[in-house]
Write an enzyme that holds these catalytic residues in place. Structure first.
Site, PDB file in Angstrom:
ATOM      1  N   TRP A  20      -3.444  -3.509  -1.275  1.00 33.87           N
ATOM      2  CA  TRP A  20      -3.163  -4.311  -2.326  1.00 33.87           C
ATOM      3  C   TRP A  20      -3.332  -4.910  -0.918  1.00 33.87           C
ATOM      4  O   TRP A  20      -3.193  -5.569   0.489  1.00 33.87           O
ATOM      5  CB  TRP A  20      -1.395  -4.491  -1.678  1.00 33.87           C
ATOM      6  N   CYS A  56       0.650  -1.186  -0.044  1.00 29.42           N
ATOM      7  CA  CYS A  56       0.194   0.449   0.018  1.00 29.42           C
ATOM      8  C   CYS A  56       0.630   1.269   0.410  1.00 29.42           C
ATOM      9  O   CYS A  56       2.091   0.999  -0.075  1.00 29.42           O
ATOM     10  CB  CYS A  56      -1.095  -0.054   1.452  1.00 29.42           C
ATOM     11  N   ARG A  93       5.188   0.162  -6.817  1.00 26.45           N
ATOM     12  CA  ARG A  93       5.275  -1.004  -4.804  1.00 26.45           C
ATOM     13  C   ARG A  93       4.120  -1.872  -5.162  1.00 26.45           C
ATOM     14  O   ARG A  93       3.900  -2.807  -3.946  1.00 26.45           O
ATOM     15  CB  ARG A  93       4.764   0.026  -3.677  1.00 26.45           C
ATOM     16  N   LYS A 100       6.609  -4.594  -4.516  1.00 22.34           N
ATOM     17  CA  LYS A 100       7.826  -3.947  -4.439  1.00 22.34           C
ATOM     18  C   LYS A 100       8.596  -3.914  -2.987  1.00 22.34           C
ATOM     19  O   LYS A 100       9.487  -4.991  -2.648  1.00 22.34           O
ATOM     20  CB  LYS A 100       7.634  -2.311  -4.926  1.00 22.34           C
ATOM     21  N   GLU A 114      17.735 -18.416  -8.390  1.00 23.30           N
ATOM     22  CA  GLU A 114      17.760 -16.167  -7.911  1.00 23.30           C
ATOM     23  C   GLU A 114      17.165 -16.110  -9.542  1.00 23.30           C
ATOM     24  O   GLU A 114      16.311 -15.402 -10.300  1.00 23.30           O
ATOM     25  CB  GLU A 114      18.874 -15.650  -8.589  1.00 23.30           C
ATOM     26  N   HIS A 163      18.328 -37.221  -7.743  1.00 23.90           N
ATOM     27  CA  HIS A 163      17.238 -37.370  -6.511  1.00 23.90           C
ATOM     28  C   HIS A 163      15.938 -37.279  -6.424  1.00 23.90           C
ATOM     29  O   HIS A 163      15.546 -37.076  -5.564  1.00 23.90           O
ATOM     30  CB  HIS A 163      18.006 -36.566  -5.187  1.00 23.90           C
ATOM     31  N   LYS A 216      13.248 -15.160 -10.800  1.00 25.42           N
ATOM     32  CA  LYS A 216      13.240 -13.776 -11.364  1.00 25.42           C
ATOM     33  C   LYS A 216      11.689 -14.393 -12.435  1.00 25.42           C
ATOM     34  O   LYS A 216      11.241 -14.103 -13.104  1.00 25.42           O
ATOM     35  CB  LYS A 216      14.749 -13.894 -12.301  1.00 25.42           C
ATOM     36  N   ASN A 263      -1.454   2.495   6.451  1.00 22.69           N
ATOM     37  CA  ASN A 263      -0.449   1.254   5.390  1.00 22.69           C
ATOM     38  C   ASN A 263      -0.146   0.314   7.251  1.00 22.69           C
ATOM     39  O   ASN A 263      -0.269   0.795   7.987  1.00 22.69           O
ATOM     40  CB  ASN A 263       0.273   1.739   5.136  1.00 22.69           C
ATOM     41  N   GLY A 264      -0.378  -0.721   6.594  1.00 20.21           N
ATOM     42  CA  GLY A 264      -0.387  -2.021   7.798  1.00 20.21           C
ATOM     43  C   GLY A 264      -1.137  -2.717   8.369  1.00 20.21           C
ATOM     44  O   GLY A 264      -2.137  -3.048   7.117  1.00 20.21           O
ATOM     45  N   GLU A 288       8.057 -15.328 -10.795  1.00 15.86           N
ATOM     46  CA  GLU A 288       7.798 -13.906 -10.396  1.00 15.86           C
ATOM     47  C   GLU A 288       7.657 -12.609 -11.816  1.00 15.86           C
ATOM     48  O   GLU A 288       6.097 -12.338 -11.881  1.00 15.86           O
ATOM     49  CB  GLU A 288       8.729 -12.862  -9.666  1.00 15.86           C
TER      50      GLU A 288
HETATM   51  O1  M6R Z   1      13.497  -5.392   0.009  1.00 14.07           O
HETATM   52  P1  M6R Z   1      13.934  -7.116   0.660  1.00 14.07           P
HETATM   53  O2  M6R Z   1      15.637  -6.350  -0.475  1.00 14.07           O
HETATM   54  O3  M6R Z   1      14.141  -7.003   2.297  1.00 14.07           O
HETATM   55  O4  M6R Z   1      12.839  -7.620  -0.763  1.00 14.07           O
HETATM   56  C1  M6R Z   1      13.490  -9.006  -0.277  1.00 14.07           C
HETATM   57  C2  M6R Z   1      12.099  -9.652  -1.153  1.00 14.07           C
HETATM   58  O5  M6R Z   1      10.864  -9.294  -0.688  1.00 14.07           O
HETATM   59  C3  M6R Z   1      12.444  -9.315  -2.356  1.00 14.07           C
HETATM   60  O6  M6R Z   1      14.010  -9.327  -2.749  1.00 14.07           O
HETATM   61  C4  M6R Z   1      11.233  -9.699  -3.919  1.00 14.07           C
HETATM   62  O7  M6R Z   1      11.997 -11.197  -3.400  1.00 14.07           O
HETATM   63  C5  M6R Z   1      12.241  -9.123  -5.145  1.00 14.07           C
HETATM   64  N1  M6R Z   1      11.467  -8.069  -5.412  1.00 14.07           N
HETATM   65  C6  M6R Z   1      12.209 -10.328  -5.995  1.00 14.07           C
HETATM   66  O8  M6R Z   1      12.503  -9.621  -7.436  1.00 14.07           O
END
Ligand code: M6R
Length: 615
Positions: free
Chosen positions: A73, A2, A27, A610, A488, A511, A492, A97-98, A495
């Site tokens: 959100w 949010c 975000r 984000k 990673e 395995h 990527k 927010n929260g 997501e």
């Molecule tokens: O802001 P942060 O680095 O703490 O965020 C952690 C994860 O939410 C973040 O790395 C997320 O996995 C990425 N946006 C993925 O690309």
């Protein structure tokens, strides 16, 4: 997640509010809303994008000198107009927010007082609570004298995290804000005062910002800010000039923020490593004044993070153990915070977070401290963030604002910071001689150029992307310090293109996951020319023998050649311990181009946010 913006000035604030919401779109959100004071309280809300809200604001001809706005959100209640903020109670409106953890009990209490709810959210309880405080309906309390006191009264009932902005048609010269756990900052400008949950939303009006502390409640008028702290005492907070520039959050010549941020990596790495540009040797002071002493005292490292940041930590584990000779563990923050673990007061706890606001990472840090850890260090991209303020040592990466939900330049700059940390720990434990230190520093300094060489491979990677776009699954394989890079790469791809992707250490293939391999399964292999390459080649044979389609990122000199079912992309020469930084850039480009072919929303993938500021 949010986002909040608010304003009080001498002219119509709706253009600022809408611009602020557009800045916060990155975000992640699913509905948006706005309220202004103009002959009473006026509100517009819409499910979907800010553009839809903008159309409603124009249709309803909303304008006013005092206003609040929000991108939501969904957590409590589906994404829908009736759940979008602002939420109202009679003539007052709230954005939040929260998460309010005790909202169900509060809702019951308020319903018993006769309040009718029109949403499924936790936020609506806050609006009614403030109203009940104004009316003196709660627990025999006297009616609050004004909106400021009513907000103070209401927040005393809340458990959980909040950043709030509140306006009321009974006080047309006031905007009240409060925070606990969720970020909120004020903008101090010539023409009025502003509030936002993210500094970038204020840049269009001012760079002069005031960061609220937990427990603060503030009254903003056109020309004054009055603050009380958690104990109810009047307090003043410093005004700081933000180093962010409005250009840094603009797209410029690029089609997507993710693309821009992938291509900004040479610059981001150069900026992050600037302090070593002319240095013949490393000084621990780059991690904080007490770092020299702490690095000598510690006997092991515990890294805590979420998502991409945790993969940076997993990569660093290989470096710390190999180069510094210290045991290193990596924990997922959301698990660690609830796990009973054995604290070692001589361990260095390193939290990694791009945003510095990730709720689980923040809570894990608090948990570590509560368990008896004393040496804490943050690696973060946002200097003013909550996590940075809670650790004894810190290193601020200089990636610049990262807008795309998929983390790219934040990850590679985290890796560069972790490599610096590794070298300093190695020095502190007499594991690094001068010649090796100089050689590593030279490699770090050359890193931006090495990354540029990987970016030049974009046309070949783009050509591969068409092979992936119609697939439902993909496997990523790596070994050693490139296993976290495979993880990673898979993250990527999933997501932003919504293709199910899993990563395995290549030795694990037989395995279990080998059962998935057939001609429909693309298998991406991170194949640096390192000590494990021969083992990896054997794993590739296992895939080929089952008809799997290999996509191999091989370093120059790896001698992996293309053949039927084996596609090879020649990377630059092997880059030693820092090779993960180069290989991940190639995987970022792959996922970006697959998402483009699939036509997904690259910068704002569905369901994701984000900054994950709730648990
Ligand atoms: O802001 P942060 O680095 O703490 O965020 C952690 C994860 O939410 C973040 O790395 C997320 O996995 C990425 N946006 C993925 O690309």
């Amino acid at each position: 997640m949010c986002g909040i913006v608010g304003a009080i000035g001498a002219t119509d604030c709706t253009p600022f509010l809408l611009q602020g919401l557009r800045t916060l779109e990155y975000r992640g959100y699913d509905s948006a809303g706005l309220a202004v004071l103009d002959n009473g309280l006026q509100r517009a809300r819409a499910k979907g994008r800010v553009a839809e809200l903008e159309a409603r604001v124009a249709e309803q001809q909303l304008q006013g000198q005092v206003g609040i706005a929000h991108t939501r959100w969904a957590t409590h209640g589906v994404p829908a107009e009736h759940n979008a903020h602002p939420h109202v109670s009679a003539g007052l409106a709230v954005v939040h927010n929260g998460i309010i953890e005790n909202y169900e009990a509060l809702r019951e209490k308020l319903q018993a007082l006769g309040y009718a709810f029109t949403s499924d959210t936790d936020t609506e309880t806050i609006a009614h609570l403030i109203h009940a405080c104004l009316n003196g309906e709660l627990d025999g309390e006297a009616p609050s004298a004004d909106l400021f006191s009513a907000v103070q009264c209401a927040v005393a009932y809340l458990q959980g995290a909040y950043a709030l902005a509140v306006i009321s048609e009974d006080e047309t010269d006031t905007l009240i804000v409060a925070r606990q756990g969720s970020p909120l900052m004020l903008g101090v400008a010539e023409d009025g005062h502003y509030a936002a949950s993210d500094a970038s939303a204020l840049l269009s009006v001012t760079k002069r910002m005031m960061y609220l502390e937990n427990g603060d409640v503030a009254r903003l008028t056109r020309d004054a800010i009055y603050l009380k702290d958690v104990s109810g005492q009047p307090v003043e907070r410093d005004i700081v000039t933000s180093s962010l520039s409005a250009n840094a959050v603009e797209l410029g010549e690029f089609s997507h923020y993710m693309q821009k941020e992938i291509f900004e990596q040479p610059q981001a790495l150069g900026n992050t490593l600037e302090m070593i540009s002319g240095a013949g040797k490393l000084e621990p002071g780059i991690f904080g004044a007490e770092a020299a002493e702490v690095f000598q005292q510690v006997d092991s490292v515990l890294i805590i993070a979420c998502g991409t940041s945790s993969y940076a930590g997993m990569t660093a584990r290989y470096w710390v153990e190999q180069v510094a000779g210290l045991p290193c563990n990596v924990e997922i923050a959301s698990e660690y915070r609830y796990r009973v673990s054995v604290a070692n007061p001589r361990q260095l706890v390193v939290v990694i977070s791009q945003s510095g606001e990730t709720a689980d990472t923040f809570a894990a840090l608090e948990h570590a401290k509560a368990q008896g850890h004393t040496h804490t260090l943050a690696i973060c991209n946002v200097p003013e963030s909550a996590i940075v303020r809670e650790t004894a040592l810190r290193f601020i990466t200089r990636a610049g604002p990262e807008i795309g939900v998929a983390s790219t330049k934040a990850f590679t700059t985290q890796l560069s910071a972790l490599f610096l940390l590794t070298l300093l720990l190695a020095k502190a434990h007499q594991r690094l001689d001068e010649a090796d230190e100089k050689a590593y520093l030279d490699e770090l300094r050359h890193l931006p150029v090495a990354v540029k060489n990987v970016l030049a491979l974009e046309p070949s990677i783009k050509a591969w992307s068409r092979h992936f776009a119609n697939k439902h699954h993909a496997l990523f394989l790596g070994r050693g310090r490139h296993y976290p890079i495979a993880l990673e790469g898979a993250l990527k791809l999933k997501e932003i293109s919504y293709i199910h992707a899993e990563a395995y250490p290549a030795g694990e293939l037989k395995h279990g996951p080998l059962a998935l391999v057939d001609a429909e399964m693309p298998v991406v292999v991170v194949a640096p020319n390192d000590e494990l390459l021969e083992k990896l080649k054997a794993n590739m044979q296992e895939v080929s023998a089952r008809g799997g389609q290999l996509y191999v990122f091989a370093d120059g000199g790896s001698q992996v050649t293309s053949s039927e079912g084996v596609n090879v992309l020649q990377m630059p020469e092997h880059y030693g311990l820092l090779s993960p930084v180069l290989h991940v850039v190639a995987l970022q480009l792959l996922s970006y181009h697959v998402a483009l072919v699939k036509g997904t929303d690259v910068d704002k993938p569905r369901n994701l946010a984000k900054s994950v500021t709730v648990e």
